[in-house]
Design a protein around this motif. Structure first.
Motif, PDB file in Angstrom:
ATOM      1  N   GLU A  12      56.729  40.593 -22.650  1.00 20.74           N
ATOM      2  CA  GLU A  12      57.305  39.358 -23.154  1.00 20.74           C
ATOM      3  C   GLU A  12      56.770  38.127 -22.437  1.00 20.74           C
ATOM      4  N   GLY A  13      55.812  38.322 -21.540  1.00 20.98           N
ATOM      5  CA  GLY A  13      55.188  37.208 -20.851  1.00 20.98           C
ATOM      6  C   GLY A  13      55.909  36.737 -19.604  1.00 20.98           C
ATOM      7  N   ARG A  14      56.948  37.433 -19.178  1.00 20.01           N
ATOM      8  CA  ARG A  14      57.687  37.020 -17.989  1.00 20.01           C
ATOM      9  C   ARG A  14      57.005  37.539 -16.729  1.00 20.01           C
ATOM     10  N   VAL A  15      56.964  36.719 -15.692  1.00 19.73           N
ATOM     11  CA  VAL A  15      56.369  37.130 -14.418  1.00 19.73           C
ATOM     12  C   VAL A  15      57.306  38.109 -13.722  1.00 19.73           C
ATOM     13  N   VAL A  16      56.788  39.281 -13.356  1.00 18.66           N
ATOM     14  CA  VAL A  16      57.608  40.307 -12.710  1.00 18.66           C
ATOM     15  C   VAL A  16      57.171  40.571 -11.273  1.00 18.66           C
ATOM     16  N   GLY A  17      56.130  39.893 -10.812  1.00 21.59           N
ATOM     17  CA  GLY A  17      55.683  40.076  -9.432  1.00 21.59           C
ATOM     18  C   GLY A  17      54.208  39.768  -9.306  1.00 21.59           C
ATOM     19  N   SER A  18      53.658  40.065  -8.143  1.00 23.24           N
ATOM     20  CA  SER A  18      52.234  39.874  -7.882  1.00 23.24           C
ATOM     21  C   SER A  18      51.543  41.231  -7.858  1.00 23.24           C
ATOM     22  N   ALA A  19      50.355  41.262  -8.426  1.00 20.01           N
ATOM     23  CA  ALA A  19      49.585  42.501  -8.426  1.00 20.01           C
ATOM     24  C   ALA A  19      49.106  42.882  -7.031  1.00 20.01           C
ATOM     25  N   LEU A  20      49.205  41.964  -6.078  1.00 27.17           N
ATOM     26  CA  LEU A  20      48.687  42.199  -4.727  1.00 27.17           C
ATOM     27  C   LEU A  20      49.736  42.673  -3.743  1.00 27.17           C
ATOM     28  N   ILE A  21      51.011  42.588  -4.110  1.00 25.85           N
ATOM     29  CA  ILE A  21      52.089  42.868  -3.160  1.00 25.85           C
ATOM     30  C   ILE A  21      53.028  43.916  -3.732  1.00 25.85           C
ATOM     31  N   GLY A  22      53.257  44.979  -2.974  1.00 27.21           N
ATOM     32  CA  GLY A  22      54.167  46.028  -3.406  1.00 27.21           C
ATOM     33  C   GLY A  22      55.609  45.563  -3.361  1.00 27.21           C
ATOM     34  N   PRO A  64      57.224  53.336  -4.728  1.00 31.03           N
ATOM     35  CA  PRO A  64      56.024  52.996  -3.953  1.00 31.03           C
ATOM     36  C   PRO A  64      55.998  53.748  -2.632  1.00 31.03           C
ATOM     37  N   ARG A  65      55.073  53.385  -1.787  1.00 27.11           N
ATOM     38  CA  ARG A  65      55.036  53.944  -0.437  1.00 27.11           C
ATOM     39  C   ARG A  65      56.220  53.436   0.373  1.00 27.11           C
ATOM     40  N   PRO A  66      56.593  54.140   1.437  1.00 28.80           N
ATOM     41  CA  PRO A  66      57.630  53.601   2.325  1.00 28.80           C
ATOM     42  C   PRO A  66      57.237  52.223   2.838  1.00 28.80           C
ATOM     43  N   LEU A  74      52.452  46.442   2.667  1.00 30.36           N
ATOM     44  CA  LEU A  74      52.611  45.756   1.381  1.00 30.36           C
ATOM     45  C   LEU A  74      51.754  46.379   0.279  1.00 30.36           C
ATOM     46  N   ASP A  75      51.289  47.588   0.474  1.00 30.44           N
ATOM     47  CA  ASP A  75      50.365  48.216  -0.463  1.00 30.44           C
ATOM     48  C   ASP A  75      51.000  48.344  -1.847  1.00 30.44           C
ATOM     49  N   PRO A  76      50.378  47.758  -2.890  1.00 35.38           N
ATOM     50  CA  PRO A  76      50.943  47.862  -4.240  1.00 35.38           C
ATOM     51  C   PRO A  76      50.554  49.154  -4.956  1.00 35.38           C
ATOM     52  N   HIS A  77      49.762  50.011  -4.309  1.00 35.96           N
ATOM     53  CA  HIS A  77      49.253  51.216  -4.954  1.00 35.96           C
ATOM     54  C   HIS A  77      49.821  52.486  -4.317  1.00 35.96           C
ATOM     55  N   ILE A  78      49.790  53.555  -5.098  1.00 41.61           N
ATOM     56  CA  ILE A  78      50.030  54.901  -4.585  1.00 41.61           C
ATOM     57  C   ILE A  78      48.886  55.781  -5.065  1.00 41.61           C
ATOM     58  N   SER A  79      48.777  56.960  -4.503  1.00 37.62           N
ATOM     59  CA  SER A  79      47.714  57.879  -4.908  1.00 37.62           C
ATOM     60  C   SER A  79      48.059  58.520  -6.247  1.00 37.62           C
ATOM     61  N   PRO A  80      47.051  58.951  -7.011  1.00 40.98           N
ATOM     62  CA  PRO A  80      47.323  59.693  -8.241  1.00 40.98           C
ATOM     63  C   PRO A  80      48.177  60.930  -7.993  1.00 40.98           C
ATOM     64  N   VAL A 114      51.616  50.457  -8.904  1.00 42.71           N
ATOM     65  CA  VAL A 114      53.010  50.798  -9.181  1.00 42.71           C
ATOM     66  C   VAL A 114      53.701  49.750 -10.046  1.00 42.71           C
ATOM     67  N   LEU A 115      53.500  48.476  -9.744  1.00 39.35           N
ATOM     68  CA  LEU A 115      54.164  47.425 -10.524  1.00 39.35           C
ATOM     69  C   LEU A 115      53.695  47.436 -11.977  1.00 39.35           C
ATOM     70  N   GLY A 116      52.400  47.524 -12.188  1.00 35.72           N
ATOM     71  CA  GLY A 116      51.889  47.585 -13.554  1.00 35.72           C
ATOM     72  C   GLY A 116      52.391  48.810 -14.291  1.00 35.72           C
ATOM     73  N   LEU A 117      52.453  49.947 -13.579  1.00 34.21           N
ATOM     74  CA  LEU A 117      52.935  51.188 -14.184  1.00 34.21           C
ATOM     75  C   LEU A 117      54.405  51.080 -14.569  1.00 34.21           C
ATOM     76  N   ASN A 118      55.230  50.560 -13.671  1.00 33.58           N
ATOM     77  CA  ASN A 118      56.657  50.445 -13.975  1.00 33.58           C
ATOM     78  C   ASN A 118      56.945  49.401 -15.048  1.00 33.58           C
TER      79      ASN A 118
END
Length: 222
Positions: A56-66, A88-90, A159-165, A209-213
């Protein structure tokens, strides 16, 4: 003090003030405006903080910050993970933030504990037990040996925004069951949000994780 000395001091003071004004104008005004203008023209998304938006175009966070996905804890209890979402990661870092209670960080940084630190070992064991318990379903059992390292340890920045596959795959059955989706639907969603190595050889494959959720929420609404 002679008149010549006074004149010399006045000239030096004037030269110093002129240099201050020129450097302030160049370094404090012209350079920042130029850099900002070029960044906005060439990389507007990155210049604005790499914002992630939903359908819907709403900002939900930054792609760089978990960020965390927690349910608010009861009185005197810690918040607990909202198991509808990929986790996400701990996020153990250098401190806590009383303003943004959804993420346990005030400063970016690692725990700075050695590999044999008793507190770190206790954290890892507790995190592994929680991952096994929370991701096991009636039809899918997680074994302790299945838990990847990034599921039980925080990143160097915290602050890792990623997790492993591997960690994403471990969560698929639980997420599917909690959202009324099929395992295959969620697996396809994970595949679409899995990135490869940078330039084909730097780093490891990773899941944002953010993009996935965000995509998961849009899918679950349909």
């Amino acid at each position: 003090m002679t008149k010549n000395s006074v004149r010399r001091s006045a000239r030096l003071l004037g030269a110093g003030l002129r240099a201050l004004l020129v450097l302030t104008l160049v370094c404090g005004v012209l350079y920042p405006l130029t850099v900002t203008g070029v960044a906005q023209a060439l990389f507007p998304g990155r210049a604005d903080g790499s914002k992630t938006r939903d359908a819907e175009g709403r900002v939900v966070g930054s792609a760089l910050i978990g960020q965390r996905y927690d349910l608010p804890g009861k009185a005197g209890e810690e918040p607990r993970p909202d198991l509808r979402w990929f986790q996400p990661r701990p996020s153990r870092g250098l401190g806590t933030n009383t303003v943004n209670t959804r993420y346990e960080l005030l400063l970016s940084g690692a725990t700075n504990r050695s590999g044999d630190n008793p507190e770190l070992l206790a954290w890892v064991k507790a995190s592994r037990a929680a991952v096994v318990r929370e991701n096991s379903t009636a039809t899918y059992r997680v074994r302790p040996a299945d838990v990847p390292p990034d599921a039980v340890t925080s990143s160097g920045s915290g602050l890792d925004p990623h997790i492993s596959p591997a960690y994403a795959a471990l969560q698929v059955h639980r997420v599917a069951a909690r959202n009324g989706l099929t395992v295959r639907e969620v697996e396809r969603l994970v595949a679409r949000h899995t990135g490869g190595r940078t330039l084909g050889f730097v780093g490891e494959p990773r899941v944002h994780v953010l993009g996935l959720n965000t995509a998961l929420r849009d899918l679950a609404r349909n």
